[in-house]
Structures are given as structure tokens and as C-alpha cells.
Design an enzyme around this catalytic site. Sequence first.
Site, PDB file in Angstrom:
ATOM      1  N   LYS A   1     -85.999  70.398 -42.076  1.00  0.00           N
ATOM      2  CA  LYS A   1     -85.531  69.005 -42.257  1.00  0.00           C
ATOM      3  C   LYS A   1     -84.004  68.981 -42.169  1.00  0.00           C
ATOM      4  CE  LYS A   1     -85.045  67.452 -46.640  1.00  0.00           C
ATOM      5  NZ  LYS A   1     -83.695  66.932 -46.996  1.00  0.00           N
ATOM      6  N   ASN A   2     -83.344  69.926 -42.834  1.00  0.00           N
ATOM      7  CA  ASN A   2     -81.881  69.877 -42.947  1.00  0.00           C
ATOM      8  C   ASN A   2     -81.141  70.363 -41.716  1.00  0.00           C
ATOM      9  OD1 ASN A   2     -82.282  68.711 -45.387  1.00  0.00           O
ATOM     10  ND2 ASN A   2     -81.650  70.471 -46.614  1.00  0.00           N
TER      11      ASN A   2
ATOM     12  N   CYS B   1     -77.653  59.528 -55.820  1.00  0.00           N
ATOM     13  CA  CYS B   1     -79.102  59.676 -55.939  1.00  0.00           C
ATOM     14  C   CYS B   1     -79.342  60.361 -57.285  1.00  0.00           C
ATOM     15  CB  CYS B   1     -79.643  60.525 -54.785  1.00  0.00           C
ATOM     16  SG  CYS B   1     -79.122  62.223 -54.887  1.00  0.00           S
TER      17      CYS B   1
ATOM     18  N   ARG C   1     -72.963  62.065 -55.199  1.00  0.00           N
ATOM     19  CA  ARG C   1     -72.971  62.368 -53.763  1.00  0.00           C
ATOM     20  C   ARG C   1     -71.822  61.657 -53.011  1.00  0.00           C
ATOM     21  NH1 ARG C   1     -78.239  64.163 -52.690  1.00  0.00           N
ATOM     22  NH2 ARG C   1     -77.348  65.291 -50.934  1.00  0.00           N
TER      23      ARG C   1
ATOM     24  N   ASP D   1     -81.192  74.172 -53.589  1.00  0.00           N
ATOM     25  CA  ASP D   1     -82.465  73.515 -53.239  1.00  0.00           C
ATOM     26  C   ASP D   1     -83.686  74.330 -53.667  1.00  0.00           C
ATOM     27  OD1 ASP D   1     -81.326  72.058 -50.093  1.00  0.00           O
ATOM     28  OD2 ASP D   1     -80.951  71.572 -52.198  1.00  0.00           O
TER      29      ASP D   1
ATOM     30  N   ARG E   1     -90.729  63.482 -48.736  1.00  0.00           N
ATOM     31  CA  ARG E   1     -89.456  63.338 -48.020  1.00  0.00           C
ATOM     32  C   ARG E   1     -89.116  64.629 -47.282  1.00  0.00           C
ATOM     33  NH1 ARG E   1     -84.485  60.755 -51.144  1.00  0.00           N
ATOM     34  NH2 ARG E   1     -83.653  61.458 -49.156  1.00  0.00           N
TER      35      ARG E   1
END
Length: 418
Positions: free
Chosen positions: A22-23, A117, A122, A306, A398
Amino acid sequence: MDKLEIIGGRTLQGSVEVSGSKNASLPILASCILTNKVVLKNVPLVTDIQTMLNLLSSIGSKIKINHQNKTIKIDNSKKHKTVAKYQLVKTMRAGVLVLGPLLAKYGKATVSLPGGCSIGPRPIDLHISALKKMGAKIKIINGYIHATAKYGLKGAKINFKKISVGATENLIIAACMANGKTILTNCAREPEIKDLTNFLVKIGSKIRWINKRKVEIEGVKKLNNANYSIMFDRIEAGTLMIAAAATRGSLAIKKIQPRIINKEIDILKKMGVKIIEKKNKITVIGSKKLRGIKINTLPYPGFPTDLQAQIMVLMCRAIGNSKIQENIFENRFMHVAELNRMGADIKVKGKQATIIGNKKLSGAELMATDLRASASLVIAALASSEKSTINRIYHLDRGYEKMEKKLLKCGAHIRRVK
Ligand code: EPZ
């Protein structure tokens, strides 16, 4: 809202394939604005990717998704609108990654401030100050970034005062079409950034890594079309490794490059997990005798923030206590309260969490709060020997592609309830 029902106590066995990253996909998708036609393979079809595709479509990209072979065709030959709306950026902070490419290609961009978030405020001050050094005029009005560069961006020497993945990505992309040479120092060096620069070079950018945290980009006027395959998702790989260890299973994790997750492998081995490494896969064999450990989350190649929530579950099962120092985000212990409701004994003081070992986790009704916290609740539910229900798993969706299907295939007792 969907939820997951899990009956724990089963070991994860067999093998599982890791999806694309995803990243890595998010910055690469944003950078496609710079060129015309791109075909991306191995893209994980998760909600954040869909949000980025919606954002690109909203500014004029033509998108075709093949769900079977996870290929995305993007046609950016039409001139884009240069406004990225709040509705699309608020749910997915990486939407701010269209700022650099829009500014570089069109000399203007109006992008909603991403806002914070659950894991922290952020900010994007590093992105903005660096783009200003490249000649952009930037104002923040009514929650939007209004950026212009009437005569295009100009190459500059920029030293990031703090290591930032997103700022490094935004500036590398912007510099690809600036006038002249840009040198970025104190860059983040996550593998996803290397994947981004590999893609950018493939479409014709002139990028040279001088050393691990210093990159030189010579701007060009036009970029080419290309096909590109996205790297594996190292955070999904780490999540699956920890799940295998926490359930004391024996799981082969495929379609990965072990050298990229060296740190994670090293930490699990130090805790007493057996790991057999092969060229494109590793096999994780859980053990009843896990040792506590001290972890600092750090920018790559340090232990990734993460995976902090996930490894915390494994620490609950270790003999002996553990400590985690969360150095990247301000509020990334939201999972602790939920884990303590399952019988964990975790105390948080400032940036540090102390995890008492030897804890059997019980089942519970749980609430996911953010993407990686939801992954840690799944692991905790698998590691307990009772039934758990995890609510608000849109957080999980997500960033994890069909996680419950993958776990079911490895022997977990798990089902999604609409
Ligand atoms: C990327 O976020 C990842 N997201 C995050 O993954 C990951 O946790 C993070 O990097 C750190 O590795 C994507 O790649 C889409 P940062 P990013 O800029 O770019 C501060 C996940 O779970 N900062 O490296 O937003 C910031 O507040 C997500 O997949 C500034 O102060 O992270 C944070 O404390 C969550 N000013 C630190 O730097 C800025 O201008 C690191 O942020 C930018 C960041």
C-alpha cells in the site's frame, strides 16, 4: 459496519502470499500525474488505494482496474484539474502526495490540508517548507494549501530537518520536473521510497542516490509511459510473521524479499521465534518459550512504527517483561486499552509502554481505532483461546487485502459479519 468474529486458540499453518505494498502504491500512483499512460501490477486493492484512485479520477485521470490480476491502468494524457478536495484527502492523508506532482507539472495546486488522525496531528510543514525552497508560493486558506510556481519549480538544495517518508516522496516527485538539479539530504529511506524512485527512473526521471539518505534529481521536461510491478507489503509480511508466532504456528510467508525485513526477522529471532529464510519466502515457527525484549520504533532500517501494535501482542505472551518506545508518532498506543480488556497488563507512560509477560489473553468485544491497531486486535483474538468480535474493521480494510480470507486459509477460525 462490518465486524470480524474470531474464535482463537488455533495455530496458523501452511502458507500465505503477501500482497503488493500500500505504502509504495500510494506515492507511485500520485507520481503518475507526471506522465501519460502507466500500467501498475501487484497493486493491493485496499480502501486507501481506492481513495487515491478516486482522488486521481476527480482531477481527470482515466482509471481502469482489473480486480482479477490486480492491475491498474492509468491514462493521464488529459490536462488535470489541480484541486484535490477535502472529501477525498480527509480520510487518507497520503492524498497530500498529489501536491508535488501537480505543482511540478502545472505550476499550481490546491490541495486540502490532510488534518490529523487518531495516531497524531500529522503535520506537513516539512513538505511545504521544502516546496517553498523550490520557488513555490504557498498559502494556507480555509484548510486548503494554495500553491503556485508560475515559472515552474526550480532545483534546490534541501536538507530535511526531520526524517519524513511523505515529505521525501513529495519532493522527489516534484523535483523530477523542476528546472535544474535538486539535492535532498536527510531523506527517509523506507523501501517504498526506493520502489518509488525505481518507478520514476523507469518513466525517464534522472534520479541518483548519492548515499542512503541523499538523493540528486535532475529535472526533465517530459516523462514516458511505462509498466511497473509494485514491491511486496513488508508491513503485511511483518503482521503475518507476528500472527504466526503469537499462535505458535508454522507458517510460510511467500512473495517477499527477506533482506528488506531484516530488522523484524532479527527481533523475532531474539524473542525466540524460529525463522527459516529462503530467497522469496520465510517460514515462521512459533515457540512456547518467548523472551521479553526492548524495542525502539525508528525510521527505516529501524523497527517500523507500523508493526509496534502487532509486536505488543507477542510480548504479552513472552516469559518476562518487554518495553516499547514509540518515537515516530505522538499517539500510537490506542490499541493498549483494548488489549488490557483482553487480560493484557500494559502500562503507558509518555512514549513508553511496559508490557508484562506471561499473560493469557481472553476473548472480548473489541473496537478497532486505526489501521495497525486493528491488526493487533486480530492477532490478539487469534492468540486468545476464546471468541472475540472486532468492530469497525473498516480500519483494517484500509491497508490489508482480504486479511480474513488469508487467515482462514491458514487455519484460523474467522469470519466477516456484515
Ligand atoms: C508514512 O506516513 C506511512 N504512510 C505511515 O504508515 C508510516 O507510519 C510513516 O510513514 C512512518 O514510517 C504512507 O506511506 C502512506 P512521516 P507519513 O512523514 O509519510 C512528522 C500505515 O500504517 N512530520 O514519515 O505521514 C510526523 O508527524 C501508515 O500504513 C512532521 O513533523 O509519515 C511524524 O511524527 C500510518 N512534519 C513523523 O514526522 C511533516 O511535514 C514521521 O512522519 C511530516 C511529518
